[in-house]
Scaffold this active site. Structure first.
Site, PDB file in Angstrom:
ATOM      1  N   GLU A 193       8.946  -0.723  -2.752  1.00  0.00           N
ATOM      2  CA  GLU A 193       8.104   0.109  -1.887  1.00  0.00           C
ATOM      3  C   GLU A 193       7.352  -0.815  -0.934  1.00  0.00           C
ATOM      4  O   GLU A 193       6.692  -1.759  -1.364  1.00  0.00           O
ATOM      5  CB  GLU A 193       7.132   0.929  -2.745  1.00  0.00           C
ATOM      6  CG  GLU A 193       6.245   1.802  -1.901  1.00  0.00           C
ATOM      7  CD  GLU A 193       5.899   3.129  -2.566  1.00  0.00           C
ATOM      8  OE1 GLU A 193       6.553   3.514  -3.558  1.00  0.00           O
ATOM      9  OE2 GLU A 193       4.968   3.788  -2.082  1.00  0.00           O
ATOM     10  N   ARG A 194       7.505  -0.541   0.348  1.00  0.00           N
ATOM     11  CA  ARG A 194       6.871  -1.373   1.383  1.00  0.00           C
ATOM     12  C   ARG A 194       7.324  -2.829   1.305  1.00  0.00           C
ATOM     13  O   ARG A 194       6.536  -3.748   1.532  1.00  0.00           O
ATOM     14  CB  ARG A 194       5.344  -1.305   1.299  1.00  0.00           C
ATOM     15  CG  ARG A 194       4.761   0.091   1.198  1.00  0.00           C
ATOM     16  CD  ARG A 194       5.265   0.995   2.276  1.00  0.00           C
ATOM     17  NE  ARG A 194       4.774   2.375   2.101  1.00  0.00           N
ATOM     18  CZ  ARG A 194       5.184   3.384   2.866  1.00  0.00           C
ATOM     19  NH1 ARG A 194       6.077   3.197   3.804  1.00  0.00           N
ATOM     20  NH2 ARG A 194       4.712   4.591   2.686  1.00  0.00           N
ATOM     21  N   ASN A 250       3.578   3.372  -8.148  1.00  0.00           N
ATOM     22  CA  ASN A 250       4.193   4.689  -8.275  1.00  0.00           C
ATOM     23  C   ASN A 250       5.285   4.549  -9.325  1.00  0.00           C
ATOM     24  O   ASN A 250       6.341   3.984  -9.060  1.00  0.00           O
ATOM     25  CB  ASN A 250       4.800   5.146  -6.944  1.00  0.00           C
ATOM     26  CG  ASN A 250       3.732   5.325  -5.876  1.00  0.00           C
ATOM     27  OD1 ASN A 250       2.670   5.881  -6.138  1.00  0.00           O
ATOM     28  ND2 ASN A 250       3.998   4.837  -4.677  1.00  0.00           N
ATOM     29  N   LYS A 270      -2.243   4.017 -11.228  1.00  0.00           N
ATOM     30  CA  LYS A 270      -2.519   4.859 -10.068  1.00  0.00           C
ATOM     31  C   LYS A 270      -2.483   6.290 -10.573  1.00  0.00           C
ATOM     32  O   LYS A 270      -1.426   6.793 -10.953  1.00  0.00           O
ATOM     33  CB  LYS A 270      -1.447   4.633  -8.995  1.00  0.00           C
ATOM     34  CG  LYS A 270      -1.521   5.587  -7.807  1.00  0.00           C
ATOM     35  CD  LYS A 270      -0.468   5.217  -6.749  1.00  0.00           C
ATOM     36  CE  LYS A 270      -0.532   6.171  -5.551  1.00  0.00           C
ATOM     37  NZ  LYS A 270       0.421   5.780  -4.480  1.00  0.00           N
ATOM     38  N   GLU A 309      -1.840  10.724  -4.407  1.00  0.00           N
ATOM     39  CA  GLU A 309      -0.528  10.888  -3.791  1.00  0.00           C
ATOM     40  C   GLU A 309       0.498  11.440  -4.781  1.00  0.00           C
ATOM     41  O   GLU A 309       1.565  10.869  -4.976  1.00  0.00           O
ATOM     42  CB  GLU A 309      -0.061   9.559  -3.169  1.00  0.00           C
ATOM     43  CG  GLU A 309      -1.041   9.049  -2.121  1.00  0.00           C
ATOM     44  CD  GLU A 309      -0.619   7.758  -1.430  1.00  0.00           C
ATOM     45  OE1 GLU A 309       0.117   6.962  -2.051  1.00  0.00           O
ATOM     46  OE2 GLU A 309      -1.034   7.545  -0.280  1.00  0.00           O
ATOM     47  N   LYS A 366      -9.181  -1.037  -2.823  1.00  0.00           N
ATOM     48  CA  LYS A 366      -8.578  -1.596  -1.609  1.00  0.00           C
ATOM     49  C   LYS A 366      -9.672  -2.114  -0.685  1.00  0.00           C
ATOM     50  O   LYS A 366     -10.776  -1.575  -0.666  1.00  0.00           O
ATOM     51  CB  LYS A 366      -7.758  -0.532  -0.878  1.00  0.00           C
ATOM     52  CG  LYS A 366      -6.447  -0.206  -1.572  1.00  0.00           C
ATOM     53  CD  LYS A 366      -5.545   0.654  -0.696  1.00  0.00           C
ATOM     54  CE  LYS A 366      -4.261   0.992  -1.473  1.00  0.00           C
ATOM     55  NZ  LYS A 366      -3.283   1.745  -0.682  1.00  0.00           N
ATOM     56  N   ASP A 425      -6.530   2.587   4.332  1.00  0.00           N
ATOM     57  CA  ASP A 425      -5.313   2.053   3.745  1.00  0.00           C
ATOM     58  C   ASP A 425      -4.770   0.854   4.508  1.00  0.00           C
ATOM     59  O   ASP A 425      -3.815   0.989   5.269  1.00  0.00           O
ATOM     60  CB  ASP A 425      -4.252   3.161   3.699  1.00  0.00           C
ATOM     61  CG  ASP A 425      -3.069   2.779   2.826  1.00  0.00           C
ATOM     62  OD1 ASP A 425      -3.172   1.776   2.111  1.00  0.00           O
ATOM     63  OD2 ASP A 425      -2.058   3.490   2.863  1.00  0.00           O
ATOM     64  N   GLU A 427       2.709  -3.901   5.589  1.00  0.00           N
ATOM     65  CA  GLU A 427       3.050  -2.506   5.856  1.00  0.00           C
ATOM     66  C   GLU A 427       2.588  -2.043   7.237  1.00  0.00           C
ATOM     67  O   GLU A 427       3.379  -1.548   8.031  1.00  0.00           O
ATOM     68  CB  GLU A 427       2.433  -1.623   4.767  1.00  0.00           C
ATOM     69  CG  GLU A 427       2.668  -0.140   5.007  1.00  0.00           C
ATOM     70  CD  GLU A 427       2.154   0.734   3.873  1.00  0.00           C
ATOM     71  OE1 GLU A 427       1.600   0.201   2.899  1.00  0.00           O
ATOM     72  OE2 GLU A 427       2.297   1.962   3.975  1.00  0.00           O
ATOM     73  N   GLU A 431      -3.381  -6.920  16.792  1.00  0.00           N
ATOM     74  CA  GLU A 431      -4.386  -5.873  16.996  1.00  0.00           C
ATOM     75  C   GLU A 431      -4.420  -5.448  18.468  1.00  0.00           C
ATOM     76  O   GLU A 431      -4.536  -4.265  18.776  1.00  0.00           O
ATOM     77  CB  GLU A 431      -5.763  -6.390  16.565  1.00  0.00           C
ATOM     78  CG  GLU A 431      -6.852  -5.337  16.680  1.00  0.00           C
ATOM     79  CD  GLU A 431      -8.210  -5.836  16.185  1.00  0.00           C
ATOM     80  OE1 GLU A 431      -8.454  -7.058  16.235  1.00  0.00           O
ATOM     81  OE2 GLU A 431      -9.011  -4.999  15.750  1.00  0.00           O
ATOM     82  N   TRP A 485      -2.599  14.148   5.778  1.00  0.00           N
ATOM     83  CA  TRP A 485      -2.988  12.907   5.112  1.00  0.00           C
ATOM     84  C   TRP A 485      -4.428  12.456   5.368  1.00  0.00           C
ATOM     85  O   TRP A 485      -4.883  11.463   4.800  1.00  0.00           O
ATOM     86  CB  TRP A 485      -2.032  11.781   5.518  1.00  0.00           C
ATOM     87  CG  TRP A 485      -0.641  12.023   5.024  1.00  0.00           C
ATOM     88  CD1 TRP A 485       0.338  12.710   5.672  1.00  0.00           C
ATOM     89  CD2 TRP A 485      -0.097  11.619   3.765  1.00  0.00           C
ATOM     90  NE1 TRP A 485       1.474  12.753   4.902  1.00  0.00           N
ATOM     91  CE2 TRP A 485       1.235  12.082   3.721  1.00  0.00           C
ATOM     92  CE3 TRP A 485      -0.600  10.898   2.676  1.00  0.00           C
ATOM     93  CZ2 TRP A 485       2.066  11.863   2.619  1.00  0.00           C
ATOM     94  CZ3 TRP A 485       0.237  10.672   1.576  1.00  0.00           C
ATOM     95  CH2 TRP A 485       1.544  11.154   1.565  1.00  0.00           C
TER      96      TRP A 485
HETATM   97  C1  BDP Z   1       0.025   3.028   0.811  1.00  0.00           C
HETATM   98  C2  BDP Z   1       1.509   2.969   0.823  1.00  0.00           C
HETATM   99  C3  BDP Z   1       2.137   3.645  -0.344  1.00  0.00           C
HETATM  100  C4  BDP Z   1       1.478   3.200  -1.610  1.00  0.00           C
HETATM  101  C5  BDP Z   1       0.007   3.477  -1.544  1.00  0.00           C
HETATM  102  C6  BDP Z   1      -0.762   2.918  -2.733  1.00  0.00           C
HETATM  103  O1  BDP Z   1       1.960   3.533   2.023  1.00  0.00           O
HETATM  104  O2  BDP Z   1       3.488   3.322  -0.316  1.00  0.00           O
HETATM  105  O3  BDP Z   1       2.022   3.813  -2.713  1.00  0.00           O
HETATM  106  O4  BDP Z   1      -0.540   2.847  -0.432  1.00  0.00           O
HETATM  107  O5  BDP Z   1      -1.389   1.892  -2.565  1.00  0.00           O
HETATM  108  O6  BDP Z   1      -0.399   1.942   1.583  1.00  0.00           O
HETATM  109  O7  BDP Z   1      -0.756   3.506  -3.780  1.00  0.00           O
END
Ligand code: BDP
Length: 677
Positions: free
Chosen positions: A157-158, A200, A280, A284, A358, A363, A391, A509, A539
């Site tokens: 993922e990413r 995830n 997590k 999401e 985070k 994000d 990402e 940036e 979102w």
């Molecule tokens: C976002 C991502 C997603 C991650 C989520 C996370 O787009 O893929 O699952 O964060 O941190 O940045 O859980």
């Protein structure tokens, strides 16, 4: 290839002067203590490095045999030096002997000695004189972690550098050598923990905590153990249901609690020094305690109780928000979510729970404010999460050196206990004397030969480790070390590469989203410009651009009230248009396009100028790099050249789409009359 070796290249030392003075130490290694796997790793690394650097394999013995040698030694409790070191700390010191000199690599633990060995190699790579070396190091942060977002089907993922080095076809890989090389890279910069699967957790990975996979997890853990790195797993909150054993995952249900206790016992029977779980939950679409009307303290404490007897910890993520909000309402501010969920629970978490936060409240954007949760919970363990994988910062097709961004975040003054409580002093545990604390980050590696796709992205992984070991290091020091270790000592290379890295984040940036507004990317994959991509979605990621103005009003006076989540000094700084820093203006305020920035420019002119400038700067990056042809390894040269070429094209796309959008929205012409498509 050279790129595969990363910063552990150990190229032959051509500098004869340095060799004449220092080469003598590199011919003998002495290790008298018990040879544990960690010490074995240290010795193996030193032998490999010295052999490559000098062309001669050093002698290894268990007592001093020659006049000059490198001596691995244990500092016993009670020794003077012992008080100066924490468990991972070490000393590197040249000591005269009867007929020569020994460079001591000394630690209280084997891991300290391993870190000292890696540090010695960095000293050699930067051509430090060993005769007078005398230094003491202690890591500032206790947990120095990496999160893999790897899935067992091999995807990441990413991930922007190929497939997983851990899994393929829903199985563990057989290529343990590659995992070992990864462990070497991580350990060399002081990383001491890793979670090896995506936060995830899908159906297959849910089985990682069962007998199907635990033997394999144990093998991986064994490799990491040899480098002082503890293994963690991300777990599915609904595991008791998913694995078919129970019908509920209610954290207050005794059957559920016992289920986890048994599970944890199994895990530790395979991996006695297992680190713990990363979770997590309720985020999401991931399951969590909300389903049962329970909160995050209930959920995490249940796991904490199961892990406690074994010394394990629960790393519970605070990335919790409503990802299905009604955009037509647009009143719920996603930025508020983590604080609103977690702050009221302060004091309710078990000692072995640590909240992973985070860096920002949204994000991992190119630029966003820092999370107001840092310092806001003085009875709860906190750890900071960065994202090394790029990402939202160019997906390793663009160069974007993130150390300056992270440095800024760590230095940010929270005022949690008045002046002198920057984020780095919150997450190192010193402000609130936490039992557990630290910093983690999402990895940027995959099975591409050079690990990170863009070779310059290796600097982010290296720099992350170095910075969290010691947040007081300057960006320049870290950059310098990486360049010397990776590309050697040609002063021209060192100078040009450090300029490229230093400038890269501001450049990125410039041609992407302006003044902290964020999110102008294509939905799902998050690559490339799309101003309204997330504007009419669920979102919670809006910019509110219309014909009059742009930006998110997060003030107390007229907006979402988010600014009040900061301590007073910061709350009032962000609340007022006069004191809100330009680079975060649109993160905190909705303003007309004609609003004048502190720079004297209007918002709209700033958008045009930065986007034109950003492209010119991207062109400049390539020119700079091109000047180094022949001075760096050809394959590395070509890799970076190709990426920089692609970056220019893509930067133009960004410039044109963003500028056109705002020209049309605002109807205000560019003062400089440049062509806007
Ligand atoms: C976002 C991502 C997603 C991650 C989520 C996370 O787009 O893929 O699952 O964060 O941190 O940045 O859980």
């Amino acid at each position: 290839t050279e790129a595969y070796k990363g910063w552990l290249r150990y190229e032959k030392i051509e500098d004869q002067d340095w060799m004449n003075e220092n080469g003598k130490w590199l011919s003998a290694i002495v290790s008298s203590g018990t040879c544990t796997t960690v010490i074995e790793s240290a010795i193996e690394e030193l032998i490999k490095a010295f052999t490559n650097m000098t062309g001669q394999k050093p002698a290894l013995s268990d007592s001093v045999q020659s006049s000059y040698s490198i001596v691995l030694s244990k500092i016993e409790e009670g020794d003077d030096a012992s008080n100066e070191l924490n468990d991972d700390g070490y000393i590197i010191q040249a000591k005269k002997t009867d007929n020569g000199s020994a460079v001591l690599l000394a630690g209280k633990t084997d891991i300290g000695i391993l870190y000292a060995s890696f540090h010695l190699l960095r000293l050699i790579q930067t051509r430090t004189n060993l005769e007078t070396v005398n230094l003491r190091e202690n890591p500032t942060n206790q947990l120095r972690m990496i999160n893999q977002w790897d899935n067992m089907d091999g995807s990441i993922e990413r991930g922007y550098a190929g497939e997983s080095i851990f899994y393929e076809n829903n199985q563990f890989t057989n290529n343990l050598e590659r995992i070992k090389d990864y462990a070497r890279l991580l350990s060399s910069v002081g990383i001491n923990g890793i979670s090896i699967n995506n936060v995830n957790v899908h159906a297959v990975e849910t089985k990682l905590i069962t007998n199907d996979f635990l033997p394999h997890v144990a093998k991986v853990a064994e490799i990491f153990r040899g480098y002082g790195i503890k293994t963690f797993l991300s777990v599915n909150y609904a595991s008791p249901i998913q694995l078919g054993d129970l019908e509920t995952a209610d954290p207050l249900d005794d059957n559920v609690r016992n289920w986890w206790k048994e599970k944890v016992k199994d895990v530790y029977s395979y991996i006695p020094d297992f680190g713990g779980f990363v979770v997590k939950a309720d985020s999401e679409h991931r399951p969590g305690p909300f389903t049962y009307g329970r909160n995050h303290a209930d959920g995490s404490n249940m796991l904490a109780e199961a892990l406690e007897p074994f010394g394990g910890i629960v790393i519970w993520r605070c990335f919790v928000y409503n990802c299905m909000q009604d955009w037509r309402d647009r009143k719920t501010d996603r930025a508020r979510a983590a604080y609103d969920h977690f702050k009221p629970l302060d004091g309710q978490f078990h000692e072995n729970v640590i909240l992973q936060i985070k860096n920002g409240p949204m994000d991992f954007q190119v630029r966003e404010a820092v999370s107001p949760l840092f310092g806001a919970m003085n009875e709860t363990n906190q750890m900071l999460e960065f994202q090394i994988t790029q990402e939202y910062t160019g997906q390793q097709k663009h160069v974007c050196y993130l150390i300056p961004q992270w440095k800024e975040i760590l230095e940010f003054e929270t005022y949690a206990k008045g002046e002198g409580t920057p984020i780095k002093r919150i997450v190192d545990g010193s402000t609130f004397k936490n039992r557990f604390s630290g910093i983690t980050a999402v990895s940027n590696i995959g099975n591409d030969t050079n690990w990170t796709g863009h070779q310059l992205a290796q600097a982010n992984l290296f720099g992350f480790g170095r910075l969290i070991w010691n947040p007081d290091l300057s960006v320049e020091e870290i950059t310098n070390e990486w360049i010397h270790a990776t590309f050697g000592n040609d002063p021209d290379v060192v100078e040009q590469v450090s300029i490229i890295l230093k400038d890269s984040w501001p450049i990125y940036e410039n041609y992407t989203s302006p003044l902290g507004v964020g999110w102008m990317v294509n939905p799902d994959h998050h690559y490339g410009p799309n101003v309204d991509g997330y504007e009419y979605s669920v979102w919670g990621t809006y910019h509110f651009a219309d014909c009059d103005g742009i930006g998110v009003d997060r003030t107390v006076a007229s907006g979402t009230g988010y600014t009040a989540q900061y301590f007073d000094e910061n709350a009032s700084m962000y609340e007022s248009l006069d004191t809100c820093p330009d680079e975060l203006l649109l993160f905190f305020h909705h303003v007309p396009y004609t609003h004048k920035l502190k720079s004297g420019k209007t918002v709209i002119q700033h958008i045009y100028d930065t986007h034109f400038e950003g492209v010119e700067q991207a062109i400049g990056l390539k020119e700079r790099w091109s000047s180094l042809e022949g001075k760096v390894d050809q394959e590395c040269y070509q890799n970076i050249l190709d990426r920089l070429t692609g970056q220019i094209d893509h930067a133009k796309q960004w410039r044109d789409i963003i500028n056109t959008y705002f020209l049309r929205k605002s109807g205000i012409q560019d003062e400089k009359n440049r062509t806007i498509y």
